[in-house]
Design a protein around this motif. Structure first.
Motif, PDB file in Angstrom:
ATOM      1  N   SER A   1     -12.075  79.618  17.937  1.00  0.00           N
ATOM      2  CA  SER A   1     -11.146  79.154  16.918  1.00  0.00           C
ATOM      3  C   SER A   1     -11.898  78.388  15.829  1.00  0.00           C
ATOM      4  CB  SER A   1     -10.087  78.252  17.560  1.00  0.00           C
ATOM      5  OG  SER A   1      -9.320  77.614  16.562  1.00  0.00           O
ATOM      6  N   GLU A   2     -11.794  78.864  14.614  1.00  0.00           N
ATOM      7  CA  GLU A   2     -12.465  78.208  13.491  1.00  0.00           C
ATOM      8  C   GLU A   2     -11.875  76.830  13.215  1.00  0.00           C
ATOM      9  OE1 GLU A   2     -15.254  79.138  11.949  1.00  0.00           O
ATOM     10  OE2 GLU A   2     -15.301  80.804  13.368  1.00  0.00           O
ATOM     11  N   THR A   3     -10.558  76.686  13.395  1.00  0.00           N
ATOM     12  CA  THR A   3      -9.957  75.376  13.143  1.00  0.00           C
ATOM     13  C   THR A   3     -10.394  74.371  14.206  1.00  0.00           C
ATOM     14  OG1 THR A   3      -7.941  76.060  14.309  1.00  0.00           O
ATOM     15  CG2 THR A   3      -7.961  76.298  11.915  1.00  0.00           C
ATOM     16  N   ALA A   4     -10.515  74.816  15.459  1.00  0.00           N
ATOM     17  CA  ALA A   4     -10.980  73.902  16.513  1.00  0.00           C
ATOM     18  C   ALA A   4     -12.421  73.486  16.256  1.00  0.00           C
ATOM     19  CB  ALA A   4     -10.854  74.568  17.884  1.00  0.00           C
ATOM     20  N   LYS A   5     -13.248  74.421  15.775  1.00  0.00           N
ATOM     21  CA  LYS A   5     -14.640  74.083  15.446  1.00  0.00           C
ATOM     22  C   LYS A   5     -14.690  73.054  14.324  1.00  0.00           C
ATOM     23  CE  LYS A   5     -16.664  78.522  16.727  1.00  0.00           C
ATOM     24  NZ  LYS A   5     -17.337  79.737  16.242  1.00  0.00           N
ATOM     25  N   GLN A   6     -13.840  73.241  13.325  1.00  0.00           N
ATOM     26  CA  GLN A   6     -13.830  72.305  12.199  1.00  0.00           C
ATOM     27  C   GLN A   6     -13.350  70.928  12.638  1.00  0.00           C
ATOM     28  OE1 GLN A   6     -15.159  72.818   9.141  1.00  0.00           O
ATOM     29  NE2 GLN A   6     -14.840  70.616   8.984  1.00  0.00           N
ATOM     30  N   HIS A   7     -12.338  70.888  13.505  1.00  0.00           N
ATOM     31  CA  HIS A   7     -11.868  69.590  14.015  1.00  0.00           C
ATOM     32  C   HIS A   7     -12.966  68.911  14.829  1.00  0.00           C
ATOM     33  CE1 HIS A   7      -7.881  69.926  12.470  1.00  0.00           C
ATOM     34  NE2 HIS A   7      -7.569  70.984  13.199  1.00  0.00           N
ATOM     35  N   TYR A   8     -13.720  69.687  15.591  1.00  0.00           N
ATOM     36  CA  TYR A   8     -14.829  69.125  16.368  1.00  0.00           C
ATOM     37  C   TYR A   8     -15.884  68.527  15.436  1.00  0.00           C
ATOM     38  CZ  TYR A   8     -19.269  69.077  18.839  1.00  0.00           C
ATOM     39  OH  TYR A   8     -20.498  68.713  19.325  1.00  0.00           O
ATOM     40  N   LYS A   9     -16.244  69.259  14.382  1.00  0.00           N
ATOM     41  CA  LYS A   9     -17.240  68.742  13.435  1.00  0.00           C
ATOM     42  C   LYS A   9     -16.721  67.488  12.723  1.00  0.00           C
ATOM     43  CE  LYS A   9     -19.636  73.081  12.773  1.00  0.00           C
ATOM     44  NZ  LYS A   9     -20.022  74.157  11.868  1.00  0.00           N
ATOM     45  N   ASP A  10     -15.430  67.482  12.409  1.00  0.00           N
ATOM     46  CA  ASP A  10     -14.838  66.288  11.803  1.00  0.00           C
ATOM     47  C   ASP A  10     -14.913  65.105  12.768  1.00  0.00           C
ATOM     48  OD1 ASP A  10     -14.235  67.761   9.546  1.00  0.00           O
ATOM     49  OD2 ASP A  10     -12.134  68.099  10.123  1.00  0.00           O
ATOM     50  N   ALA A  11     -14.687  65.380  14.053  1.00  0.00           N
ATOM     51  CA  ALA A  11     -14.745  64.314  15.057  1.00  0.00           C
ATOM     52  C   ALA A  11     -16.152  63.744  15.165  1.00  0.00           C
ATOM     53  CB  ALA A  11     -14.288  64.854  16.411  1.00  0.00           C
ATOM     54  N   VAL A  12     -17.154  64.602  15.160  1.00  0.00           N
ATOM     55  CA  VAL A  12     -18.537  64.124  15.242  1.00  0.00           C
ATOM     56  C   VAL A  12     -18.884  63.296  14.012  1.00  0.00           C
ATOM     57  CG1 VAL A  12     -20.957  64.850  15.294  1.00  0.00           C
ATOM     58  CG2 VAL A  12     -19.278  65.974  16.766  1.00  0.00           C
ATOM     59  N   ASN A  13     -18.463  63.755  12.854  1.00  0.00           N
ATOM     60  CA  ASN A  13     -18.720  62.981  11.634  1.00  0.00           C
ATOM     61  C   ASN A  13     -17.995  61.634  11.668  1.00  0.00           C
ATOM     62  OD1 ASN A  13     -20.408  64.916  10.506  1.00  0.00           O
ATOM     63  ND2 ASN A  13     -18.699  66.002   9.563  1.00  0.00           N
ATOM     64  N   SER A  14     -16.793  61.598  12.229  1.00  0.00           N
ATOM     65  CA  SER A  14     -16.079  60.326  12.371  1.00  0.00           C
ATOM     66  C   SER A  14     -16.819  59.386  13.313  1.00  0.00           C
ATOM     67  CB  SER A  14     -14.665  60.564  12.895  1.00  0.00           C
ATOM     68  OG  SER A  14     -13.897  61.261  11.952  1.00  0.00           O
ATOM     69  N   ALA A  15     -17.350  59.946  14.391  1.00  0.00           N
ATOM     70  CA  ALA A  15     -18.103  59.121  15.341  1.00  0.00           C
ATOM     71  C   ALA A  15     -19.357  58.551  14.691  1.00  0.00           C
ATOM     72  CB  ALA A  15     -18.468  59.939  16.572  1.00  0.00           C
TER      73      ALA A  15
ATOM     74  N   ILE B   1     -13.625  55.482  15.457  1.00  0.00           N
ATOM     75  CA  ILE B   1     -13.239  55.954  16.784  1.00  0.00           C
ATOM     76  C   ILE B   1     -11.827  56.540  16.775  1.00  0.00           C
ATOM     77  CG2 ILE B   1     -12.940  55.294  19.203  1.00  0.00           C
ATOM     78  CD1 ILE B   1     -15.856  55.258  18.113  1.00  0.00           C
ATOM     79  N   GLU B   2     -10.944  55.947  16.014  1.00  0.00           N
ATOM     80  CA  GLU B   2      -9.577  56.477  15.925  1.00  0.00           C
ATOM     81  C   GLU B   2      -9.581  57.882  15.318  1.00  0.00           C
ATOM     82  OE1 GLU B   2      -5.547  55.372  13.506  1.00  0.00           O
ATOM     83  OE2 GLU B   2      -6.620  53.723  14.496  1.00  0.00           O
ATOM     84  N   GLY B   3     -10.353  58.061  14.254  1.00  0.00           N
ATOM     85  CA  GLY B   3     -10.476  59.385  13.634  1.00  0.00           C
ATOM     86  C   GLY B   3     -11.106  60.399  14.574  1.00  0.00           C
ATOM     87  N   TYR B   4     -12.086  59.935  15.369  1.00  0.00           N
ATOM     88  CA  TYR B   4     -12.716  60.806  16.363  1.00  0.00           C
ATOM     89  C   TYR B   4     -11.687  61.289  17.381  1.00  0.00           C
ATOM     90  CZ  TYR B   4     -15.453  62.217  20.417  1.00  0.00           C
ATOM     91  OH  TYR B   4     -15.945  62.920  21.470  1.00  0.00           O
ATOM     92  N   ASN B   5     -10.923  60.358  17.934  1.00  0.00           N
ATOM     93  CA  ASN B   5      -9.929  60.725  18.939  1.00  0.00           C
ATOM     94  C   ASN B   5      -8.883  61.678  18.385  1.00  0.00           C
ATOM     95  OD1 ASN B   5     -11.074  59.246  21.043  1.00  0.00           O
ATOM     96  ND2 ASN B   5      -9.953  57.386  20.496  1.00  0.00           N
ATOM     97  N   GLU B   6      -8.440  61.439  17.162  1.00  0.00           N
ATOM     98  CA  GLU B   6      -7.443  62.318  16.539  1.00  0.00           C
ATOM     99  C   GLU B   6      -7.998  63.724  16.347  1.00  0.00           C
ATOM    100  OE1 GLU B   6      -6.040  60.577  12.924  1.00  0.00           O
ATOM    101  OE2 GLU B   6      -5.320  58.771  13.931  1.00  0.00           O
TER     102      GLU B   6
END
Length: 69
Positions: free
Chosen positions: A30-44, A49-54
């Motif tokens: 899933s491209e959207t799941a990959k993008q959310h994962y990359k967003d989470a890593v960038n938030s971390a 941390i809140e942005g990472y969890n979301e």
């Protein structure tokens, strides 16, 4: 001889830098799941941390089989 040794050390050193991927392997197509994962890593990285969890929750919502190493 000294120049050759320096060149060899430089080449091996630069290879080890490129050998490591920053993002962990993930098991989703899933491209959207990959993008959310990359967003989470960038938030971390930014200590958001809140942005990472979301973002991780969104990735799992998009693909329930989402798994990261």
């Amino acid at each position: 001889m000294k120049n050759i040794l320096i060149l060899v050390l430089f080449l091996f050193g630069s290879q080890s830098i490129h050998a490591q991927e920053y993002f962990l392997p993930i098991s989703t197509d899933s491209e959207t799941a990959k993008q959310h994962y990359k967003d989470a890593v960038n938030s971390a990285q930014n200590a958001d941390i809140e942005g990472y969890n979301e973002s991780i929750k969104k990735a799992v919502t998009d693909d329930p089989e989402f798994f990261m190493a």
